[in-house]
Write a protein that holds these residues in place. Structure first.
Motif, PDB file in Angstrom:
ATOM      1  N   ILE A   1      28.715  46.514  27.808  1.00  0.00           N
ATOM      2  CA  ILE A   1      29.204  45.932  26.555  1.00  0.00           C
ATOM      3  C   ILE A   1      29.839  47.015  25.694  1.00  0.00           C
ATOM      4  CG2 ILE A   1      28.535  44.759  24.417  1.00  0.00           C
ATOM      5  CD1 ILE A   1      26.194  43.503  26.071  1.00  0.00           C
ATOM      6  N   ASP A   2      29.158  48.147  25.600  1.00  0.00           N
ATOM      7  CA  ASP A   2      29.654  49.239  24.772  1.00  0.00           C
ATOM      8  C   ASP A   2      31.019  49.720  25.252  1.00  0.00           C
ATOM      9  OD1 ASP A   2      29.314  51.038  22.603  1.00  0.00           O
ATOM     10  OD2 ASP A   2      28.769  52.626  24.001  1.00  0.00           O
ATOM     11  N   ALA A   3      31.211  49.744  26.561  1.00  0.00           N
ATOM     12  CA  ALA A   3      32.471  50.225  27.139  1.00  0.00           C
ATOM     13  C   ALA A   3      33.559  49.149  27.151  1.00  0.00           C
ATOM     14  CB  ALA A   3      32.232  50.736  28.555  1.00  0.00           C
ATOM     15  N   GLY A   4      33.171  47.871  26.975  1.00  0.00           N
ATOM     16  CA  GLY A   4      34.153  46.790  26.959  1.00  0.00           C
ATOM     17  C   GLY A   4      34.680  46.396  28.330  1.00  0.00           C
ATOM     18  N   HIS A   5      33.902  46.665  29.396  1.00  0.00           N
ATOM     19  CA  HIS A   5      34.361  46.370  30.756  1.00  0.00           C
ATOM     20  C   HIS A   5      34.353  44.872  31.052  1.00  0.00           C
ATOM     21  CE1 HIS A   5      34.532  50.531  31.784  1.00  0.00           C
ATOM     22  NE2 HIS A   5      33.224  50.727  31.767  1.00  0.00           N
ATOM     23  N   ARG A   6      35.247  44.460  31.974  1.00  0.00           N
ATOM     24  CA  ARG A   6      35.242  43.106  32.518  1.00  0.00           C
ATOM     25  C   ARG A   6      34.400  43.093  33.790  1.00  0.00           C
ATOM     26  NH1 ARG A   6      39.932  42.078  34.542  1.00  0.00           N
ATOM     27  NH2 ARG A   6      39.618  39.822  34.652  1.00  0.00           N
ATOM     28  N   LEU A   7      33.927  41.888  34.157  1.00  0.00           N
ATOM     29  CA  LEU A   7      33.039  41.761  35.310  1.00  0.00           C
ATOM     30  C   LEU A   7      33.602  40.817  36.358  1.00  0.00           C
ATOM     31  CD1 LEU A   7      29.586  41.452  33.478  1.00  0.00           C
ATOM     32  CD2 LEU A   7      30.633  43.496  34.462  1.00  0.00           C
ATOM     33  N   ASP A   8      33.211  41.060  37.596  1.00  0.00           N
ATOM     34  CA  ASP A   8      33.526  40.177  38.719  1.00  0.00           C
ATOM     35  C   ASP A   8      32.430  39.121  38.770  1.00  0.00           C
ATOM     36  OD1 ASP A   8      33.564  38.932  41.235  1.00  0.00           O
ATOM     37  OD2 ASP A   8      34.425  40.695  42.211  1.00  0.00           O
ATOM     38  N   VAL A   9      32.769  37.881  38.416  1.00  0.00           N
ATOM     39  CA  VAL A   9      31.765  36.831  38.257  1.00  0.00           C
ATOM     40  C   VAL A   9      31.108  36.475  39.585  1.00  0.00           C
ATOM     41  CG1 VAL A   9      31.334  34.492  37.430  1.00  0.00           C
ATOM     42  CG2 VAL A   9      32.990  35.935  36.252  1.00  0.00           C
ATOM     43  N   GLU A  10      31.846  36.534  40.684  1.00  0.00           N
ATOM     44  CA  GLU A  10      31.262  36.196  41.982  1.00  0.00           C
ATOM     45  C   GLU A  10      30.147  37.165  42.347  1.00  0.00           C
ATOM     46  OE1 GLU A  10      34.059  35.741  45.116  1.00  0.00           O
ATOM     47  OE2 GLU A  10      35.202  34.160  44.101  1.00  0.00           O
ATOM     48  N   ARG A  11      30.313  38.415  42.039  1.00  0.00           N
ATOM     49  CA  ARG A  11      29.269  39.389  42.303  1.00  0.00           C
ATOM     50  C   ARG A  11      28.152  39.285  41.259  1.00  0.00           C
ATOM     51  NH1 ARG A  11      30.181  43.385  45.723  1.00  0.00           N
ATOM     52  NH2 ARG A  11      29.134  45.009  44.523  1.00  0.00           N
ATOM     53  N   LEU A  12      28.539  38.933  40.063  1.00  0.00           N
ATOM     54  CA  LEU A  12      27.599  38.877  38.950  1.00  0.00           C
ATOM     55  C   LEU A  12      26.453  37.902  39.195  1.00  0.00           C
ATOM     56  CD1 LEU A  12      26.944  39.631  35.962  1.00  0.00           C
ATOM     57  CD2 LEU A  12      28.459  37.768  35.285  1.00  0.00           C
ATOM     58  N   VAL A  13      26.735  36.767  39.808  1.00  0.00           N
ATOM     59  CA  VAL A  13      25.702  35.743  39.983  1.00  0.00           C
ATOM     60  C   VAL A  13      24.682  36.112  41.059  1.00  0.00           C
ATOM     61  CG1 VAL A  13      27.178  33.871  39.156  1.00  0.00           C
ATOM     62  CG2 VAL A  13      27.157  34.421  41.605  1.00  0.00           C
ATOM     63  N   ASP A  14      24.953  37.166  41.818  1.00  0.00           N
ATOM     64  CA  ASP A  14      24.007  37.626  42.841  1.00  0.00           C
ATOM     65  C   ASP A  14      23.027  38.605  42.183  1.00  0.00           C
ATOM     66  OD1 ASP A  14      22.594  38.724  44.936  1.00  0.00           O
ATOM     67  OD2 ASP A  14      24.360  39.060  46.209  1.00  0.00           O
ATOM     68  N   PRO A  15      21.767  38.215  42.017  1.00  0.00           N
ATOM     69  CA  PRO A  15      20.814  39.084  41.309  1.00  0.00           C
ATOM     70  C   PRO A  15      20.503  40.378  42.057  1.00  0.00           C
ATOM     71  CG  PRO A  15      19.672  37.208  42.288  1.00  0.00           C
ATOM     72  CD  PRO A  15      21.144  36.952  42.460  1.00  0.00           C
ATOM     73  N   ASP A  16      20.880  40.435  43.334  1.00  0.00           N
ATOM     74  CA  ASP A  16      20.630  41.659  44.096  1.00  0.00           C
ATOM     75  C   ASP A  16      21.721  42.711  43.902  1.00  0.00           C
ATOM     76  OD1 ASP A  16      18.261  40.673  45.196  1.00  0.00           O
ATOM     77  OD2 ASP A  16      19.346  39.653  46.820  1.00  0.00           O
ATOM     78  N   VAL A  17      22.827  42.323  43.269  1.00  0.00           N
ATOM     79  CA  VAL A  17      23.913  43.264  42.992  1.00  0.00           C
ATOM     80  C   VAL A  17      23.689  43.851  41.600  1.00  0.00           C
ATOM     81  CG1 VAL A  17      26.405  43.544  42.682  1.00  0.00           C
ATOM     82  CG2 VAL A  17      25.539  41.981  44.437  1.00  0.00           C
ATOM     83  N   PRO A  18      23.542  45.168  41.488  1.00  0.00           N
ATOM     84  CA  PRO A  18      23.364  45.764  40.161  1.00  0.00           C
ATOM     85  C   PRO A  18      24.529  45.402  39.239  1.00  0.00           C
ATOM     86  CG  PRO A  18      22.909  47.375  41.875  1.00  0.00           C
ATOM     87  CD  PRO A  18      23.512  46.174  42.560  1.00  0.00           C
ATOM     88  N   LEU A  19      24.228  45.220  37.969  1.00  0.00           N
ATOM     89  CA  LEU A  19      25.279  44.841  37.014  1.00  0.00           C
ATOM     90  C   LEU A  19      26.416  45.851  37.007  1.00  0.00           C
ATOM     91  CD1 LEU A  19      23.825  43.439  33.655  1.00  0.00           C
ATOM     92  CD2 LEU A  19      25.491  42.382  35.181  1.00  0.00           C
ATOM     93  N   ARG A  20      26.056  47.119  37.109  1.00  0.00           N
ATOM     94  CA  ARG A  20      27.109  48.148  37.059  1.00  0.00           C
ATOM     95  C   ARG A  20      28.084  48.024  38.214  1.00  0.00           C
ATOM     96  NH1 ARG A  20      22.564  52.016  38.219  1.00  0.00           N
ATOM     97  NH2 ARG A  20      22.510  52.244  40.486  1.00  0.00           N
TER      98      ARG A  20
END
Length: 389
Positions: A366-385
């Motif tokens: 959030i602090d860095a203002g990055h965008r996220l890949d939603v397909e990877r995001l929904v997988d709880p085994d993939v670290p947020l970073r």
């Protein structure tokens, strides 16, 4: 700016940290710290956790005020303000630099019956003494404080009823959809959702519609309001607290506000925020002190707070009203996170339940203002970073 005597009104964490920050920045003038309570400054988060549980008796801040040459005046309340003068219960205090750190005060409900709140160390000790096995405890509000008090009451083997006006626990704080995921935590509690209280009476709570809930102890946890009544009539802008800019400067010259009573402008979110959490009281004082001494420093954090309830660690970072859609990581039966995304898939906020890494990584994203890949995001085994585009 020629400041010789700084008066800090409010001796909670925000006030005492501002005093420390002033000295840390080399200010060698007079500092007067005025505190309404007779206690020395203390942290509030442990009150609803360690102190209420009986795991600790105090949460005092370790600052030696005498050692840093602070004139600490406990048991003194501010009554009114005019330029250069704070009128207190012990007379006038003149200043040329002012820090307003009077915090917030709990909202109470109508009725003649005894109702407890949890804001001060005295509140915590009084309530702890009443949480005994078999006591019937009615808690009004299933927000952060209500949930933490309910946790302590169940741990003390009380019979607990929680009365919440919203459709789910935490509905006001983070929305009913997320709140519904926490409802399973209330399995051994009489949880009354969508229920309004008419009054607190002797022996319990009268609900709208006439039903009476018997209780030995009634705890009201429906929120707080900024403690700024003493500023009514002063030449200072007030709206949901003391209105301050991104430097925490108020409209009255040589005045800053900090902590629960400060409604500050966020460059990041382009809105005014008033955040009632420990992290703000801990970190904003550096900016308040710098601004008071004439430095050009902005306060623009990623808001953060946490709550321990029913054996779960709940952590939150960001500003979810800036999000447009909600994505979950993990199932509600286990460890999970809720993630709010903006229209262009930037991270607006994250709420993590027993997933501290999501919180830590999410706050940085959030602090860095990055965008996220939603397909990877929904997988709880993939670290947020690893979801950053």
């Amino acid at each position: 700016m020629n400041v010789n005597h700084v008066v800090v009104v409010g001796a909670g964490l925000a006030g005492v940290r501002t005093v420390e920050a002033l000295r840390g920045r080399g200010f060698d003038g007079r500092v007067t710290l005025i505190g309404e309570e007779r206690h020395r400054p203390y942290d509030r988060p442990p009150l609803s956790k360690a102190v209420l549980f009986g795991d600790a008796d105090t949460s005092y801040v370790g600052t030696d005020l005498a050692a840093i040459d602070v004139d600490f005046r406990p048991g003194v309340s501010a009554k009114s303000l005019r330029a250069g003068v704070v009128e207190t219960t012990e007379g006038e205090v003149h200043y040329d630099g002012l820090v307003i750190a009077t915090g917030a005060e709990p909202i109470r409900l109508p009725g003649d019956g005894p109702q407890h709140v949890l804001r001060t160390i005295d509140d915590a000790h009084e309530l702890r003494a009443m949480l005994v096995p078999g006591a019937r405890v009615a808690i009004i509000g299933a927000g952060w404080i209500g949930a933490e008090v309910a946790t302590a009451a169940r741990r003390a083997e009380c019979a607990v009823t929680v009365i919440e006006a919203g459709a789910a626990p935490l509905a006001t704080a983070v929305g009913a959809e997320i709140g519904a995921r926490t409802q399973r935590w209330y399995d051994d509690i009489d949880l009354r959702l969508g229920t309004m209280v008419d009054s607190v009476d002797e022996g319990g709570v009268r609900l709208v519609g006439g039903e009476f809930v018997d209780a030995h102890v009634v705890v009201t946890g429906i929120g707080v309001r900024p403690a700024v009544e003493w500023l009514t009539g002063a030449d200072i802008d007030l709206h949901n607290g003391v209105v301050v800019d991104e430097h925490l400067r108020a409209s009255l010259p040589n005045t800053v506000a900090v902590g629960d009573c400060a409604a500050w402008w966020s460059r990041r979110w382009q809105t005014r925020l008033r955040v009632e959490h420990w992290d703000t009281a801990l970190n904003a004082p550096e900016v308040a002190a710098a601004s008071l001494l004439g430095e050009d420093v902005a306060y623009d954090p990623v808001p953060y707070f946490w709550s321990e309830q029913f054996g779960h660690m709940v952590q939150y970072a960001g500003h979810h009203p800036a999000g447009e859609r909600l994505v979950y990581r993990g199932d509600p039966e286990g460890k999970w996170s809720a993630v709010w995304l903006t229209a262009d898939d930037a991270l607006a906020a994250v709420l993590a339940v027993d997933r501290p890494r999501d919180l830590v990584q999410g706050r940085r994203i959030i602090d860095a203002g990055h965008r996220l890949d939603v397909e990877r995001l929904v997988d709880p085994d993939v670290p947020l970073r690893d979801c950053v585009v």
